[in-house]
Design a protein around this motif. Structure first.
Motif, PDB file in Angstrom:
ATOM      1  N   PHE A  46       0.834  -1.272  -0.070  1.00 41.79           N
ATOM      2  CA  PHE A  46      -0.063   0.019  -0.050  1.00 41.79           C
ATOM      3  C   PHE A  46       0.904   1.212   0.017  1.00 41.79           C
ATOM      4  O   PHE A  46       2.034   0.973   0.070  1.00 41.79           O
ATOM      5  N   GLY A  47       0.286   2.468  -0.136  1.00 41.41           N
ATOM      6  CA  GLY A  47       1.019   3.792  -0.301  1.00 41.41           C
ATOM      7  C   GLY A  47       0.054   5.000   0.007  1.00 41.41           C
ATOM      8  O   GLY A  47      -1.287   4.497   0.326  1.00 41.41           O
ATOM      9  N   ILE A  48       0.527   5.951   0.214  1.00 36.30           N
ATOM     10  CA  ILE A  48      -0.460   7.098   0.420  1.00 36.30           C
ATOM     11  C   ILE A  48      -0.424   7.764  -1.075  1.00 36.30           C
ATOM     12  O   ILE A  48       0.497   8.036  -1.687  1.00 36.30           O
ATOM     13  N   VAL A  49      -1.853   7.954  -1.252  1.00 34.77           N
ATOM     14  CA  VAL A  49      -1.728   9.056  -2.505  1.00 34.77           C
ATOM     15  C   VAL A  49      -2.411  10.543  -1.926  1.00 34.77           C
ATOM     16  O   VAL A  49      -3.196  10.521  -0.976  1.00 34.77           O
ATOM     17  N   SER A  50      -1.760  11.406  -2.534  1.00 33.98           N
ATOM     18  CA  SER A  50      -2.174  12.779  -2.021  1.00 33.98           C
ATOM     19  C   SER A  50      -3.208  13.266  -2.775  1.00 33.98           C
ATOM     20  O   SER A  50      -3.529  12.878  -4.214  1.00 33.98           O
ATOM     21  N   GLY A  51      -3.928  14.222  -2.487  1.00 30.17           N
ATOM     22  CA  GLY A  51      -4.898  14.835  -3.119  1.00 30.17           C
ATOM     23  C   GLY A  51      -4.383  15.741  -4.360  1.00 30.17           C
ATOM     24  O   GLY A  51      -4.838  15.568  -5.419  1.00 30.17           O
ATOM     25  N   ASP A  52      -2.969  16.029  -4.416  1.00 28.94           N
ATOM     26  CA  ASP A  52      -2.339  16.561  -5.468  1.00 28.94           C
ATOM     27  C   ASP A  52      -2.275  15.683  -6.592  1.00 28.94           C
ATOM     28  O   ASP A  52      -2.440  15.880  -7.809  1.00 28.94           O
ATOM     29  N   GLN A  53      -1.712  14.371  -6.392  1.00 28.37           N
ATOM     30  CA  GLN A  53      -1.854  13.399  -7.238  1.00 28.37           C
ATOM     31  C   GLN A  53      -3.164  12.998  -8.092  1.00 28.37           C
ATOM     32  O   GLN A  53      -3.228  12.853  -9.124  1.00 28.37           O
ATOM     33  N   LEU A  54      -4.155  12.980  -7.055  1.00 26.74           N
ATOM     34  CA  LEU A  54      -5.619  12.923  -7.535  1.00 26.74           C
ATOM     35  C   LEU A  54      -6.020  13.918  -8.630  1.00 26.74           C
ATOM     36  O   LEU A  54      -6.830  13.813  -9.534  1.00 26.74           O
ATOM     37  N   MET A  55      -5.597  15.080  -8.272  1.00 28.77           N
ATOM     38  CA  MET A  55      -5.919  16.307  -9.019  1.00 28.77           C
ATOM     39  C   MET A  55      -5.269  16.141 -10.666  1.00 28.77           C
ATOM     40  O   MET A  55      -6.305  16.212 -11.363  1.00 28.77           O
ATOM     41  N   GLU A  56      -4.135  15.514 -10.612  1.00 24.45           N
ATOM     42  CA  GLU A  56      -3.841  15.347 -11.867  1.00 24.45           C
ATOM     43  C   GLU A  56      -4.526  14.196 -12.886  1.00 24.45           C
ATOM     44  O   GLU A  56      -4.897  14.471 -13.962  1.00 24.45           O
ATOM     45  N   LEU A  57      -4.758  13.345 -11.826  1.00 22.25           N
ATOM     46  CA  LEU A  57      -5.877  12.281 -12.468  1.00 22.25           C
ATOM     47  C   LEU A  57      -6.945  12.542 -12.885  1.00 22.25           C
ATOM     48  O   LEU A  57      -7.608  12.297 -14.062  1.00 22.25           O
TER      49      LEU A  57
END
Ligand code: IPE
Length: 256
Positions: free
Chosen positions: A144-155
């Protein structure tokens, strides 16, 4: 459509574990509703994510089995914040559903990839806003890992092609140095890749410009010739509303 990230620093009190900043979150939701603009929201985890994630180094993945319970706890807390925020959105008349990113995305050695986005696409299509947030996501190699809101914004920007992208944080924008420790720090109203190179990125400025630097870099990646990305201060009442109405407000704009 405008894609907005509500930073964890504006919707939570980052210094206290699981402290929802309800007044500020509810005001920002009201400003969004009042603007009448079509938006999609992503949010950070703030003190619902960072406190435990840092204490147990959850972002390192499944390096030992002692990390399993902390990972589940961080996910649980992030979900709780998601529900608190969607409650505020519903109160102002915006139909919203909190969606954990791990239900449609997966990571492969730290890289976020779309696994199955049909549900969120259909949700958006019928008019329910899927609200994603920084969370624990399963990783094919690291457990597992942590996904940041910023990474989600790009997606989300790739998937939903917004006309504009707005990051709502607790600072006015980008400075060339940490303004808290450097009285001569210069505010940067407009940023391009060339300007980014001149921004101080030493360790001691990590909080204010280091963190913002990463954000700016991801903002620059999201810019297209037709679309800019804006960083504004959501702690100032009315600023998000003014920006959404197309008025000039203090902010840093990332342009291609
Ligand atoms: C953090 O997401 C995710 C977790 C720690 C679970 P973000 O990095 O987007 O959150 P903020 O906006 O900095 O709080």
């Amino acid at each position: 459509m405008i894609l907005i990230k509500l930073g964890g620093s504006v919707i939570t009190d980052k210094s206290q574990y699981k402290k929802f900043n309800q007044d500020q979150a509810s005001r920002l939701c009201r400003e969004i509703a009042e603007s009448g603009r079509s938006v999609m929201i992503v949010h950070g985890a703030g003190s619902f994510g960072h406190v435990l994630a840092k204490r147990y180094a959850v972002q390192e993945g499944l390096t030992d089995f002692g990390k399993v319970t902390p990972a589940a706890m961080v996910h649980h807390d992030a979900m709780e914040l998601g529900m608190l925020l969607t409650s505020e959105l519903m109160k102002v008349g915006i139909p919203a559903a909190s969606v954990s990113p791990g239900t449609c995305f997966v990571m492969d050695d730290g890289k976020l990839i779309v696994n199955d986005d049909e549900a969120i696409r259909r949700m958006a299509h019928v008019g329910i806003m899927p609200v994603m947030f920084g969370d624990v996501v399963m990783d094919r190699k690291r457990g597992f890992g942590i996904v940041s809101g910023d990474q989600l914004m790009e997606l989300m920007a790739d998937m939903f092609k917004p006309d504009r992208i707005v990051f709502v944080s607790d600072i006015d924008g980008l400075y060339d140095k940490n303004p808290k420790t450097n009285p001569d720090a210069r505010f940067i109203p407009e940023v391009t890749s060339e300007i980014m190179d001149a921004v101080d990125s030493r360790e001691d400025v990590d909080d204010v410009t280091g963190g913002v630097r990463n954000k700016m870099e991801s903002m620059l990646r999201m810019c297209t010739p037709e679309r800019d990305c804006v960083l504004i201060n959501g702690t100032v009442p009315g600023r998000l509303l003014s920006l959404l109405k197309g008025e000039d407000v203090p902010c840093t704009i990332a342009k291609m």
